[in-house]
Design an enzyme around this catalytic site. Structure first.
Site: not given
Length: 564
Positions: A213, A272
Site C-alpha cells: 500500500d 529468500e
C-alpha cells in the site's frame, strides 16, 4: 527467534515467476461474504467461496487488510501487523485459507501497509511518550515553526495539514493520510529492520506475495515546503481539484530516492522465499516513471500499478498514450494493470458502461490483452455499477470530509451479491455494514452463473482462453496508431504473433489484416477469430460497435498490412 525460511514454501506448477502475467483477484474481505452473521465479511467467508474464485480461472487472490486495527481507515490503520482482527477471524482461519487456496492452485497475496501504522500501535504509543525513549525516532517528528505553525505546508491526502500536534512531546508528527495514521520514519534503520520482520512473519505462514500500500510514501525528504502546482488537476485516490492535496507538487513529502534502497532490502527478503512476489501501489505526479523505476533491475519490486487507468478517462487515445509511455520507460521492468479497486468508482459507472455488456466485454478484453499482470477487483466480473449512498450511510472518512463533491469510496465497497432473491443478496443474514443496492441483486452470481451469455461467464471463458496463449500472458507488445477509435496491438512470444483489435466506437469499423490471419484453436464459441458477429473476409476485418477481434498470423510477415 524467527524460524529460517521453509524449504517447503509453496511454489506451484507455474514456477517461481508465476506472477509474470498473472491475474490477481482482489478481495475486500469486509464485503465478500459474512459467515458469522454479524454483517461483516470474514476469512471463513473467503474460504467458503474459493471454489467460485477458482472457477474464474484467475491465478491468485489479494486480500485487503484483515489485521488488528481500530478501523479508522478500515484496516489500513494497523495496530498489530501479526494479528487478525477478531471481526475477520483468527490466525488459524488464515492458515486454513492458505491451505485451501493452494489446494485449488490459487496463490495468496496480502496487503502490507508499511508507510504508516495506527496511532494505537504499540510502537507509536511508546514513541509519543518522550523525545528520548527507545522508539522516539521511529516516527516522523518535527518541531513547530517559531510561530507554532506546522513544520511544512505538506497536505494530507484526506484533507488538511499532514502534521498533527502532540502535547506530550510538544512536536508535530507526520501523517500523509488520517491523523490516526502516523508515518513511520524509514530513515531509522531499526524501523526498516522491524518492518521487514513483520513481512517475514507472513512469508513464514505461507503467503505468496504482498500488495504494498502507498509504497512510494515510505520515505520523506527534507522538511521544506512543497512548491505549488501550476494547474490543479485530478490525482489519485479521489484527489480531485477540490482537495488541497492536489494544489502542490509533491517534491519533498514522498517518492524520495532513499525509498529505492528500502525496496532493494525488501526484495532481498522476498528472494529468500522462492515464488514470492511484490506489487506496489504508486500514487505520484509521475506515476508511470515511478512504476518503471521501482520494478527495474530485478532487485526491487516485481511489479507496480498506478492510478493511470483508474481515472474517468476511457478514450482509446488516452489509453494508447498511457500504455506506450509505460513501454517506452519500463525497460526490463514489468507492469501491473487494474481498471478497478477499493479506492475508485466502479468501472461500469466510471467508464459509462452500466448495463452495457458489449462495452464491459470490450473493457475486459482490453485489460486482459495488455503486457503485464492484472488485478481484478471483486464484482468487476459481474459488471457491478457504483452504489449510490446517502450521506447518512457513509462510513468512509474521505467521503464524509469532502461530501458532496466527492462521495468517498463506500460506493465501490458494498457487499458482493451472491443470490438475487436472498436477504442482502446472500452476503449476510443480518443488516450488513454497507447496504446492498437493488441494482446489484439482479447481477448476483446465481443469476449470471446459469446464463451462458453473462459477463461472469465471459470472464471465465476468456481467462481460460488466455491461459493457453503464452503470448497474452508473457509476450512482448507493439501498439499501432489509434484511428477511428480502434486500438490495435500485437502480442508476440517465440513463434506466435497475435493481432488484437478493440473498437471503442459505437459504429462498425473495417481494418485490413494480413493474409495469414486466422482464428485461434480453443477459443470460446463467442470468440472465434472475431467477436460479436464481426466478419473476417481476408484481407478485411469488419468490427461491430465495441467489437473485438483476436487472430494469429505468421511471425515472419514483417510487412503485413495490419492497417498501421
Amino acid at each position: 527467534m524467527m524460524q529460517m525460511p521453509s524449504t517447503s514454501h509453496y511454489v506451484g506448477s507455474q514456477g517461481a515467476d508465476w506472477w509474470r502475467g498473472a491475474v490477481i483477484y482482489q478481495i475486500y474481505p469486509r464485503s465478500f461474504l459474512d459467515s458469522r452473521g454479524d454483517g461483516i465479511g470474514d476469512l471463513k467467508g473467503v474460504i467458503d467461496k474459493l471454489d467460485y474464485i477458482a472457477s474464474l480461472n484467475v491465478d491468485a487472490i489479494w486480500l485487503s487488510p484483515f489485521f488488528t486495527s481500530p478501523m479508522k481507515d478500515f484496516g489500513y490503520d494497523i495496530s498489530d501487523y501479526r494479528g487478525i482482527d477478531p471481526m475477520f477471524g483468527t490466525l488459524e482461519d488464515f492458515d486454513r485459507l492458505i491451505e485451501a487456496a493452494h489446494v485449488r492452485g490459487l496463490k495468496v497475496t496480502i496487503d502490507q501497509v508499511m508507510s504508516h501504522t495506527s496511532d494505537q500501535h504499540a510502537w507509536f504509543e511508546e514513541s509519543r511518550q518522550s523525545r528520548d525513549n527507545p522508539k522516539a525516532d521511529w516516527y516522523v517528528w518535527a518541531d513547530p515553526k517559531p510561530d507554532g505553525a506546522p513544520p511544512t505546508n505538506w497536505q494530507s491526502v484526506f484533507g488538511g495539514s499532514a502534521w498533527q500536534w502532540d502535547t506530550r512531546r510538544c512536536q508535530y508528527y507526520l501523517h500523509n493520510f488520517l491523523a490516526s495514521q502516523p508515518d513511520l520514519n524509514f530513515r531509522t534503520p531499526a524501523v526498516v529492520d522491524a518492518i521487514l520482520e513483520e513481512a517475514r512473519f507472513w512469508l513464514e505462514r505461507g503467503v505468496d506475495g504482498f500488495r504494498l500500500d502507498a509504497v512510494n510514501f515510505c520515505t520523506h525528504g527534507e522538511l521544506k515546503d512543497n512548491p505549488p502546482r501550476a494547474e490543479v488537476t485530478e490525482s489519485f485516490l479521489g484527489v480531485r481539484p477540490d482537495n488541497p492535496y492536489g494544489y502542490q507538487l509533491h517534491q519533498y513529502d514522498k517518492t524520495q530516492p532513499e525509498n529505492v534502497v528500502f525496496l532493494e532490502r525488501l526484495r532481498g527478503l522476498l528472494d529468500e522465499y522462492p515464488g514470492s512476489m511484490s506489487v506496489g501501489e504508486v500514487g505520484d505526479d509521475d506515476a508511470l516513471g515511478v512504476m518503471a523505476e521501482y520494478s527495474q533491475g530485478g532487485n526491487r519490486l516485481h511489479m507496480c500499478y498506478s492510478f493511470n487507468l483508474l481515472t474517468d478517462k476511457s478514450d482509446p487515445g488516452y489509453l494508447h498514450k498511457t500504455l506506450t509511455e509505460m513501454e517506452a520507460r519500463i525497460g526490463d521492468g514489468w507492469p501491473c494493470w487494474a481498471l478497478g479497486n477499493h479506492d475508485v468508482t466502479r468501472l461500469a459507472t466510471r467508464w459509462q458502461a452500466e448495463g452495457q455488456l458489449d462495452k464491459l466485454r470490450l473493457y475486459m478484453v482490453f485489460l486482459l490483452t495488455q503486457r503485464g499482470s492484472v488485478c481484478l477487483y471483486q464484482g468487476e466480473e459481474l459488471g457491478l455499477p457504483e452504489a449510490e449512498l446517502t450521506f447518512e450511510q457513509l462510513v468512509d472518512p474521505a467521503g464524509i470530509t469532502f461530501w458532496p463533491t466527492y462521495k468517498g469510496r463506500d460506493g465501490c465497497r458494498t457487499p458482493h451479491p451472491w443470490q438475487a432473491d436472498a436477504p442482502h443478496a446472500g452476503f449476510s443474514n443480518v443488516t450488513p455494514w454497507l447496504p446492498v443496492p437493488e441494482s446489484h441483486a439482479s447481477l448476483a452470481v446465481d443469476q449470471q452463473d446459469s446464463d451462458a451469455g453473462s459477463l461472469l461467464n465471459a470472464y471465465r471463458e476468456f481467462l481460460a482462453f488466455r491461459r493457453i496463449l503464452p503470448a497474452l500472458v508473457k509476450g512482448d507488445v507493439r501498439y499501432h496508431a489509434v484511428r477511428d477509435d480502434v486500438l490495435c496491438l500485437e502480442r508476440t512470444y517465440q513463434q506466435t504473433r497475435l493481432l488484437i483489435a478493440l473498437n471503442f466506437s459505437d459504429r462498425t469499423v473495417t481494418r485490413m489484416v494480413p493474409e495469414s490471419a486466422e482464428s485461434i484453436k480453443g477459443s470460446p464459441a463467442w470468440l472465434n477469430g472475431v467477436w460479436r458477429g464481426g466478419q473476417l473476409t481476408l484481407p478485411q476485418l469488419s468490427l461491430p460497435p465495441y467489437g473485438v477481434a483476436i487472430a494469429q498470423c505468421s511471425q515472419t510477415e514483417e510487412d503485413a498490412p495490419w492497417d498501421v
